[in-house]
Motif scaffolding. Sequence first.
Motif, PDB file in Angstrom:
ATOM      1  N   LEU A   1      39.652  42.790  41.358  1.00 40.22           N
ATOM      2  CA  LEU A   1      40.111  41.817  40.356  1.00 40.22           C
ATOM      3  C   LEU A   1      40.200  40.422  40.951  1.00 40.22           C
ATOM      4  CD1 LEU A   1      42.952  43.889  38.611  1.00 40.22           C
ATOM      5  CD2 LEU A   1      40.572  43.591  37.894  1.00 40.22           C
ATOM      6  N   VAL A   2      40.672  40.344  42.191  1.00 40.20           N
ATOM      7  CA  VAL A   2      40.763  39.040  42.856  1.00 40.20           C
ATOM      8  C   VAL A   2      39.378  38.418  42.980  1.00 40.20           C
ATOM      9  CG1 VAL A   2      41.362  37.882  45.016  1.00 40.20           C
ATOM     10  CG2 VAL A   2      42.866  39.653  44.101  1.00 40.20           C
ATOM     11  N   VAL A   3      38.398  39.241  43.346  1.00 38.15           N
ATOM     12  CA  VAL A   3      37.037  38.736  43.533  1.00 38.15           C
ATOM     13  C   VAL A   3      36.398  38.352  42.197  1.00 38.15           C
ATOM     14  CG1 VAL A   3      34.713  39.339  44.293  1.00 38.15           C
ATOM     15  CG2 VAL A   3      36.693  40.003  45.669  1.00 38.15           C
ATOM     16  N   LEU A   4      36.508  39.247  41.219  1.00 36.25           N
ATOM     17  CA  LEU A   4      35.807  39.042  39.952  1.00 36.25           C
ATOM     18  C   LEU A   4      36.468  37.997  39.061  1.00 36.25           C
ATOM     19  CD1 LEU A   4      34.992  42.776  39.306  1.00 36.25           C
ATOM     20  CD2 LEU A   4      33.278  40.962  39.468  1.00 36.25           C
ATOM     21  N   LEU A   5      37.766  37.830  39.214  1.00 32.02           N
ATOM     22  CA  LEU A   5      38.480  36.890  38.354  1.00 32.02           C
ATOM     23  C   LEU A   5      38.944  35.643  39.094  1.00 32.02           C
ATOM     24  CD1 LEU A   5      40.726  39.459  36.420  1.00 32.02           C
ATOM     25  CD2 LEU A   5      38.446  38.606  35.791  1.00 32.02           C
ATOM     26  N   GLY A   6      38.628  35.568  40.387  1.00 28.76           N
ATOM     27  CA  GLY A   6      39.151  34.469  41.202  1.00 28.76           C
ATOM     28  C   GLY A   6      38.360  33.200  41.156  1.00 28.76           C
ATOM     29  N   GLY A   7      37.201  33.194  40.549  1.00 24.91           N
ATOM     30  CA  GLY A   7      36.403  31.971  40.490  1.00 24.91           C
ATOM     31  C   GLY A   7      35.582  31.758  41.747  1.00 24.91           C
ATOM     32  N   SER A   8      35.234  30.511  42.006  1.00 25.78           N
ATOM     33  CA  SER A   8      34.327  30.181  43.110  1.00 25.78           C
ATOM     34  C   SER A   8      34.926  30.452  44.481  1.00 25.78           C
ATOM     35  CB  SER A   8      33.912  28.703  43.011  1.00 25.78           C
ATOM     36  OG  SER A   8      35.069  27.865  43.074  1.00 25.78           O
ATOM     37  N   SER A   9      36.257  30.411  44.599  1.00 20.39           N
ATOM     38  CA  SER A   9      36.887  30.602  45.912  1.00 20.39           C
ATOM     39  C   SER A   9      36.667  32.001  46.460  1.00 20.39           C
ATOM     40  CB  SER A   9      38.389  30.326  45.808  1.00 20.39           C
ATOM     41  OG  SER A   9      39.002  31.241  44.912  1.00 20.39           O
ATOM     42  N   SER A  10      36.418  32.964  45.575  1.00 19.71           N
ATOM     43  CA  SER A  10      36.214  34.339  46.029  1.00 19.71           C
ATOM     44  C   SER A  10      34.810  34.842  45.756  1.00 19.71           C
ATOM     45  CB  SER A  10      37.224  35.261  45.337  1.00 19.71           C
ATOM     46  OG  SER A  10      37.096  35.189  43.929  1.00 19.71           O
ATOM     47  N   ALA A  11      33.897  33.944  45.385  1.00 17.72           N
ATOM     48  CA  ALA A  11      32.548  34.370  45.012  1.00 17.72           C
ATOM     49  C   ALA A  11      31.633  34.538  46.208  1.00 17.72           C
ATOM     50  CB  ALA A  11      31.937  33.376  44.021  1.00 17.72           C
ATOM     51  N   SER A  12      31.974  33.937  47.337  1.00 14.06           N
ATOM     52  CA  SER A  12      31.109  33.981  48.509  1.00 14.06           C
ATOM     53  C   SER A  12      31.312  35.279  49.285  1.00 14.06           C
ATOM     54  CB  SER A  12      31.394  32.783  49.412  1.00 14.06           C
ATOM     55  OG  SER A  12      30.711  32.914  50.634  1.00 14.06           O
ATOM     56  N   TRP A  13      30.246  35.707  49.967  1.00 14.55           N
ATOM     57  CA  TRP A  13      30.348  36.904  50.793  1.00 14.55           C
ATOM     58  C   TRP A  13      31.274  36.690  51.987  1.00 14.55           C
ATOM     59  CZ3 TRP A  13      28.817  41.712  49.689  1.00 14.55           C
ATOM     60  CH2 TRP A  13      27.920  41.893  48.611  1.00 14.55           C
ATOM     61  N   SER A  14      31.551  35.442  52.318  1.00  7.01           N
ATOM     62  CA  SER A  14      32.497  35.172  53.411  1.00  7.01           C
ATOM     63  C   SER A  14      33.909  35.640  53.070  1.00  7.01           C
ATOM     64  CB  SER A  14      32.512  33.676  53.731  1.00  7.01           C
ATOM     65  OG  SER A  14      32.983  32.924  52.612  1.00  7.01           O
ATOM     66  N   PHE A  15      34.155  35.859  51.770  1.00  7.69           N
ATOM     67  CA  PHE A  15      35.468  36.377  51.351  1.00  7.69           C
ATOM     68  C   PHE A  15      35.740  37.753  51.960  1.00  7.69           C
ATOM     69  CE2 PHE A  15      38.687  37.984  48.378  1.00  7.69           C
ATOM     70  CZ  PHE A  15      39.496  36.872  48.227  1.00  7.69           C
ATOM     71  N   LEU A  16      34.671  38.442  52.343  1.00  3.30           N
ATOM     72  CA  LEU A  16      34.830  39.750  52.971  1.00  3.30           C
ATOM     73  C   LEU A  16      35.453  39.627  54.362  1.00  3.30           C
ATOM     74  CD1 LEU A  16      34.234  42.810  52.802  1.00  3.30           C
ATOM     75  CD2 LEU A  16      31.972  42.325  53.759  1.00  3.30           C
ATOM     76  N   VAL A  17      35.156  38.518  55.025  1.00  2.10           N
ATOM     77  CA  VAL A  17      35.703  38.304  56.381  1.00  2.10           C
ATOM     78  C   VAL A  17      37.050  37.611  56.309  1.00  2.10           C
ATOM     79  CG1 VAL A  17      35.292  37.251  58.640  1.00  2.10           C
ATOM     80  CG2 VAL A  17      33.372  38.198  57.318  1.00  2.10           C
TER      81      VAL A  17
END
Length: 220
Positions: A173-189
Amino acid sequence: MKHHQPHALTQSGPSGHTEQSGNLELSGLSGLSEPIGPSAQSELSAQSEQLTLSGHSAQLRPPALVRLLTLLGPGLGAFAAIYAACELGALLGALLVMAPLGASCVLAFALPDSPLAQPRSIVGGHLLSTVIGLVLLHTAGSHTWSAALGVGLAIVLMQRTRTLHPPAGADPLVVLLGGSSSASWSFLVTPALLGSALIVAVAWAYHRLGSKRPYPQRWL
């Protein structure tokens, strides 16, 4: 005609002899000039028992400071973990905090014996659930059904990989609803990997130095 006076210690009866002999023995043992009656004996016995019980309870009751630290300890540990993540993230210019990590602190600091609080579950659960969210975001896009599917898939896969961690169920939910801040694959790290690893590290130090509870029960 001579009358013989009865001897002073002549027994007047079985009960009288018993009471008089008992009083004489008690007065001799205690060093008192007067015998101790049954009521006084009962009172002394009750006082002695009360003192003994109070002494034991005083020994068993932990100091007030220890009780206070036990009560506030998990909260202090969580404070240290989130504060460290925020400050270290600001220093590195990276995001190390996301909302589900706050829920992870509840398990890591308050319930360290739970299988859900072990490093495999905390780090693995957040990594897996974040991957699911990112895959759905980049393939299906951000929709109501994809957000719901992400949570469902996260639960199933965490169960299958023995990384079940309830707070991680919110990661899609954080990724899908978080907008651009969580859209990058760097969010995994950052924050998923480094943030969850930092919580495990702080929890390890807290339980080793503070609570003295064994943590983790197992690393993998």
